[in-house]
Design an enzyme around this catalytic site. Sequence first.
Site, mmCIF file in Angstrom:
data_model
loop_
_atom_site.group_PDB
_atom_site.id
_atom_site.type_symbol
_atom_site.label_atom_id
_atom_site.label_comp_id
_atom_site.label_asym_id
_atom_site.label_seq_id
_atom_site.Cartn_x
_atom_site.Cartn_y
_atom_site.Cartn_z
ATOM 1 N N ASP A 130 -5.821 -6.630 -6.866
ATOM 2 C CA ASP A 130 -5.524 -7.435 -5.681
ATOM 3 C C ASP A 130 -6.654 -8.450 -5.469
ATOM 4 O O ASP A 130 -7.428 -8.351 -4.505
ATOM 5 C CB ASP A 130 -5.378 -6.511 -4.465
ATOM 6 C CG ASP A 130 -4.965 -7.271 -3.206
ATOM 7 O OD1 ASP A 130 -4.425 -8.382 -3.334
ATOM 8 O OD2 ASP A 130 -5.196 -6.744 -2.103
ATOM 9 N N ASP B 11 -15.585 -3.205 -5.540
ATOM 10 C CA ASP B 11 -15.664 -4.475 -4.836
ATOM 11 C C ASP B 11 -17.084 -5.015 -4.972
ATOM 12 O O ASP B 11 -18.033 -4.247 -5.161
ATOM 13 C CB ASP B 11 -15.302 -4.322 -3.357
ATOM 14 C CG ASP B 11 -14.888 -5.638 -2.715
ATOM 15 O OD1 ASP B 11 -13.675 -5.928 -2.693
ATOM 16 O OD2 ASP B 11 -15.768 -6.380 -2.262
ATOM 17 N N PHE C 24 -10.973 -4.981 -6.564
ATOM 18 C CA PHE C 24 -11.068 -5.887 -5.404
ATOM 19 C C PHE C 24 -10.616 -5.122 -4.160
ATOM 20 O O PHE C 24 -9.770 -5.573 -3.396
ATOM 21 C CB PHE C 24 -10.192 -7.137 -5.593
ATOM 22 C CG PHE C 24 -10.402 -7.866 -6.889
ATOM 23 C CD1 PHE C 24 -11.453 -8.756 -7.051
ATOM 24 C CD2 PHE C 24 -9.538 -7.668 -7.965
ATOM 25 C CE1 PHE C 24 -11.643 -9.443 -8.242
ATOM 26 C CE2 PHE C 24 -9.712 -8.344 -9.162
ATOM 27 C CZ PHE C 24 -10.774 -9.231 -9.304
ATOM 28 N N CYS D 143 -2.193 -13.910 -4.333
ATOM 29 C CA CYS D 143 -2.016 -14.425 -2.974
ATOM 30 C C CYS D 143 -2.159 -15.941 -2.946
ATOM 31 O O CYS D 143 -2.288 -16.532 -1.870
ATOM 32 C CB CYS D 143 -3.010 -13.766 -2.016
ATOM 33 S SG CYS D 143 -4.735 -14.123 -2.392
ATOM 34 N N ARG E 275 0.842 -1.202 0.000
ATOM 35 C CA ARG E 275 0.000 0.000 0.000
ATOM 36 C C ARG E 275 0.880 1.256 0.000
ATOM 37 O O ARG E 275 0.621 2.218 -0.728
ATOM 38 C CB ARG E 275 -0.928 -0.014 1.218
ATOM 39 C CG ARG E 275 -2.016 -1.055 1.152
ATOM 40 C CD ARG E 275 -3.025 -0.888 2.269
ATOM 41 N NE ARG E 275 -2.620 -1.464 3.530
ATOM 42 C CZ ARG E 275 -2.891 -2.706 3.921
ATOM 43 N NH1 ARG E 275 -3.555 -3.524 3.110
ATOM 44 N NH2 ARG E 275 -2.511 -3.147 5.112
#
Length: 396
Positions: free
Chosen positions: A300, A250, A228, A340, A212
């Site tokens: 992300d 989102d 996201f 991730c 970030r």
Amino acid sequence: MVLKIKLRPGREKSLLRHHPWVFSSGIHNIKGKPQMGETVEVVAHDGRWLGRGSWSPESQIQVRIWSFNRDEEIDREFFKRRIVRAQKGRDALIAEQGLTGYRLIAAESDGLPGITIDKYANVLVCQLLSAGADYWRDTLVSVLSELYPDCAIYERSDVESRKKEGLELVTGLLHGELPAMPVVIEENGIKIAVDVTKGHKTGFYLDQRDNRAMAARFVKGQSVLNCFCYTGTFGLYAAKGGAASIENVDVSKLALDTAKQNMALNQLDDSHVHYHEADVFKLLRQYRDEGRKFDVIVLDPPKFADNKAQLNGACRGYKDINMIAMQLLQPGGTLLTFSCSGLMQADLFQKIVADAALDAKRELQFIERLSQASDHPIGGAFPEGFYLKGLVARVW
């Protein structure tokens, strides 16, 4: 009676390198009748002592090693030493970044397999995802309440992987009194609202903290599309970094409501911030069809692959979304893209993004490789601890 696991010939090699897992296929025989989560001794086929770990009869990983030190007993003091060591290793980072939210225990990478503990202000959130972790729950609560007497302790063991251990999904208060939600934490001078009872994972994505901050370097005077976005924290850093406009996208209205709350918490002007409750894949295609352009895009997404069977599909998903994002970028724009998925190797992820550029008919340069924040360490003998991969690319 000592409970003992003898390995098949040659299956001791990974333990000699201090990798903490013993798979069922590597076990020759079992001495005694260990109960789920009980401590067992692991020996090589020739009788050499290798380690002391927890027994998990329902899992493919049937032993997770607590200690490779024969003189170290697995008791309350063992867990206290591990937690104290982990805290000490994070103290400098906490002071440097002004953290009131951080990962205290990162499972195997902190020598406590199956145990994740995050600290959000005065709340400790535990995930106990292995039979051994579950077995020692009361001891862990006792140690944590001693070391952090002002903290409530809340459990978020609501992860599907517990079923592989033969365990039920569990949530609830373990100690103390839970404050009203959300809890407010701080990092790098930015305040963030976290709901530890309903939020993703243990409530928030602490692992993206450094990324970030990295993103803020590229946003001054720029239009930013934050995909996201969850509770909008990349957008917070972008607003503080002087972005000209920010779009937070989102699928969750609750997450977007919290994103708005976070803007207010930080007293940031959000007149140039827009919130879209939408499926990111569909919205990106819509924006492409409309000819929309952005200077900076953050991708992300949630984990695309939980197992090897899903990896090919994950590759296609990453390629598709990165291709469309590049088509939305202005020439010379910046893409920050992440995976991730622990099964996604860093080099493979880079290749996927490079291939996506070819399909998008764009040129790109990789200018940064990113990873998880340093309170999410990667054990030297446990490469599986490296799960968050990120790339910063300039797209022409």
